[in-house]
Write an enzyme that holds these catalytic residues in place. Structure first.
Site, PDB file in Angstrom:
ATOM      1  N   ASP A 119       3.964  -0.533 -15.628  1.00 17.40           N
ATOM      2  CA  ASP A 119       3.746  -0.261 -14.202  1.00 17.40           C
ATOM      3  C   ASP A 119       5.072  -0.035 -13.489  1.00 17.40           C
ATOM      4  O   ASP A 119       5.842  -0.978 -13.286  1.00 17.40           O
ATOM      5  CB  ASP A 119       2.999  -1.451 -13.588  1.00 17.40           C
ATOM      6  CG  ASP A 119       2.751  -1.286 -12.101  1.00 17.40           C
ATOM      7  OD1 ASP A 119       2.778  -0.151 -11.606  1.00 17.40           O
ATOM      8  OD2 ASP A 119       2.510  -2.313 -11.427  1.00 17.40           O
ATOM      9  N   ASP A 298       4.412   6.075  -9.244  1.00 17.15           N
ATOM     10  CA  ASP A 298       3.787   4.835  -9.691  1.00 17.15           C
ATOM     11  C   ASP A 298       2.827   5.089 -10.850  1.00 17.15           C
ATOM     12  O   ASP A 298       1.723   5.601 -10.662  1.00 17.15           O
ATOM     13  CB  ASP A 298       3.034   4.208  -8.515  1.00 17.15           C
ATOM     14  CG  ASP A 298       2.548   2.797  -8.793  1.00 17.15           C
ATOM     15  OD1 ASP A 298       2.506   2.393  -9.970  1.00 17.15           O
ATOM     16  OD2 ASP A 298       2.210   2.093  -7.831  1.00 17.15           O
TER      17      ASP A 298
END
Length: 410
Positions: A119, A298
Site C-alpha cells: 500500500d 495510491d
C-alpha cells in the site's frame, strides 16, 4: 485455523528453493503479486455496499495519515482541509477490505513467510501476532519470541480504519526481507486484534505493508523500503508496480524493463508524506476539463477519488448522470458509451481504458454503469489516484529523487 511457526518454516523452505535470489547488491528483484477485489457481484453489477465501504476505508486512512503527520512533524499537513463528510446514521456499511494487491515477505530469524497488502498510501507494516485473538484465525501468525532478532519496543499501536474499527497490538523491531533484500531493525506491529475487514477470508493477505513516507507513520518509524535504502541493501532507490490482470508484480530496487516501453514521464513529489504529485490536467473526450489538480498515487485504492466539486465539473462536461442509488458522488454513463478520459502527469496524457473506468452496472440488468472516478469529501484537497488508472500504466516510485514515473505497459 491459525498457521504457526512450524507450518510456516515448511512453506518457507519450499519458497526458498523456488525463488530467484539477487546476485549482487542493488540488483532489482520482482515480487509476484495477486489482486483480490469484491466490488462486483456475480451478475457484473456493482456491489454498492462494498464500494461504499472501500471509500469509507480511504476516508479513515487519509484522516489517520493527517493525524500522524501532525504528530510526527508538529505541523498540519498542507492538504488537510478538515471537515470530512460523516456517514449518515442510517447508512449501513460493511467493514470490507475489498481491494488489495498482495505478495510475499519474510520476517525474523529464522525467516518466516507472510503475505502482505502493498500500500503506497500508508507507511506501516503490521502482521497478526501470537497474542491475537480469534480475529486472526486463518492467517499465518508471527510469534516474535521465535525470532532471534526481534526486539520488543515496549510501545503499543492502534490503527484506525472505517466504522471505528481498529487494528491494535505491540511494536517490535526485527529483520524484514522482501525479494531477497533485508531491512534490519525494521519497526513493525504484532497485532493482538484484527478488525472485521482484516479477518480471513475477507482479507486474504496476512498483513499490510505501507510504502509511503515516514512522516505519516503511526509508529513514527521508517517504512520497509526506506530501511532497505538506509541499510544499503538496494543501490537503486526505486520500487515499481505493474498492476494488471496479467503478470502483476512489485519490483524492488529499480524497474523491470521487460514490462514497459519507452521512457518514464516523471512528476516530482510536492509534499512528502503520501506520494503526492501535481496532476497537470484531466481531459475528457480530448478536451481539458480540470487543471492543476493535486493527487496522491495510491496502490491501495481501487478508485480515483476526487473532490466533489471538481468531479461534478468533470461529469457535467461529459454528460455523466448522478447515481442516487449508489450514493452522493457516484456517477453513471450508458454501459456501452463511456467517454474517453485521460490524466496528465509531467506534460504527458495517459488514457484510462473504458474497461477500467466502467465498474459495472448500477444494478442487475441496468444499462447504466458506475464510473470509477468518484467525488467524495475525504478531508483533503488532493485526489486519490488508484487502480482505475494504475492498471493501465507501469509506475515507478523513486525514493532517491522523490518522484513518481509513469510509462506505457509493454
Amino acid at each position: 485455523m491459525r498457521f504457526t511457526l512450524a507450518t510456516s518454516i515448511v512453506v518457507l523452505a519450499v519458497l526458498a528453493a523456488a525463488a530467484p535470489q539477487p546476485t549482487g547488491q542493488g540488483i532489482g528483484m520482482a515480487v509476484p503479486i495477486i489482486k483480490r477485489t469484491s466490488l462486483v457481484n456475480a451478475d457484473k453489477s456493482v456491489n454498492l455496499d462494498a464500494l461504499k465501504s472501500h471509500v469509507a476505508a480511504f476516508k479513515a486512512k487519509i484522516r489517520r495519515g493527517f493525524t500522524n503527520y501532525e504528530k510526527n512533524t508538529g505541523m498540519k499537513h498542507p492538504s488537510d482541509v478538515g471537515g470530512v463528510e460523516r456517514r449518515g446514521a442510517g447508512e449501513s456499511l460493511t467493514n470490507d477490505q475489498s481491494q488489495l494487491w498482495y505478495g510475499s515477505i519474510s520476517v525474523g530469524t529464522p525467516a518466516v513467510p507472510f503475505t502482505v497488502d502493498f500500500d503506497t498510501g500508508s507507511s506501516d507494516l503490521f502482521l497478526p501476532g501470537s497474542a491475537c485473538d480469534s480475529s486472526c484465525n486463518g492467517h499465518t501468525i508471527w510469534d516474535p519470541s521465535f525470532s532471534l532478532t526481534s526486539q520488543d519496543l515496549g510501545k503499543s499501536f492502534s490503527l484506525a480504519f472505517e466504522d471505528k474499527a481498529t487494528v491494535s497490538g505491540e511494536q517490535y523491531n526485527d529483520t524484514v526481507s522482501i525479494a531477497g533484500f533485508s531491512a534490519t531493525t525494521q519497526t513493525l506491529g504484532a497485532a493482538n486484534k484484527y478488525s472485521p475487514g482484516f479477518e480471513s477470508p475477507q482479507f486474504p493477505a496476512d498483513g499490510l505493508m505501507g510504502m509511503a513516507f515516514p512522516s505519516i507513520s503511526s509508529y513514527g518509524a521508517s517504512p520497509v523500503f526506506q530501511t532497505l535504502v538506509s541499510d544499503g541493501s538496494v543501490s537503486d532507490q526505486v520500487f515499481s508496480f505493474k498492476l494488471s490482470s496479467s503478470g502483476a508484480e512489485l519490483y524492488i530496487g529499480g524497474s523491470n524493463s521487460a514490462l514497459y516501453t519507452g521512457d518514464f514521464t516523471y512528476s516530482h513529489v510536492t509534499h512528502q508524506g503520501y506520494w503526492q504529485v501535481d496532476m497537470d490536467n484531466v481531459k475528457g473526450n480530448n478536451k481539458t476539463i480540470l487543471t492543476n489538480v493535486a493527487a496522491i498515487i495510491d496502490t491501495g485504492s481501487t478508485l480515483i477519488i476526487g473532490t466533489p466539486s471538481e468531479v461534478s465539473t468533470l461529469y457535467n462536461a461529459l454528460g455523466g448522470k448522478a447515481a442516487p442509488s449508489a450514493g452522493q458522488g457516484y456517477y453513471t454513463f450508458p454501459c456501452d458509451s463511456f467517454p474517453s478520459i485521460s490524466l496528465t502527469f509531467g506534460g504527458k496524457s495517459f488514457p484510462i481504458a473504458a474497461s477500467a473506468l466502467n465498474l459495472g452496472s448500477v444494478s442487475s440488468g441496468s444499462s447504466d454503469c458506475v464510473s470509477g472516478i468518484v467525488g467524495q469529501d475525504i478531508a483533503s484537497s488532493f485526489w486519490i489516484v488508484g487502480d482505475v488508472f494504475l492498471q493501465g500504466v507501469y509506475t515507478a516510485f523513486d525514493v532517491g529523487n522523490t518522484r513518481v514515473g509513469f510509462a506505457k505497459l509493454a
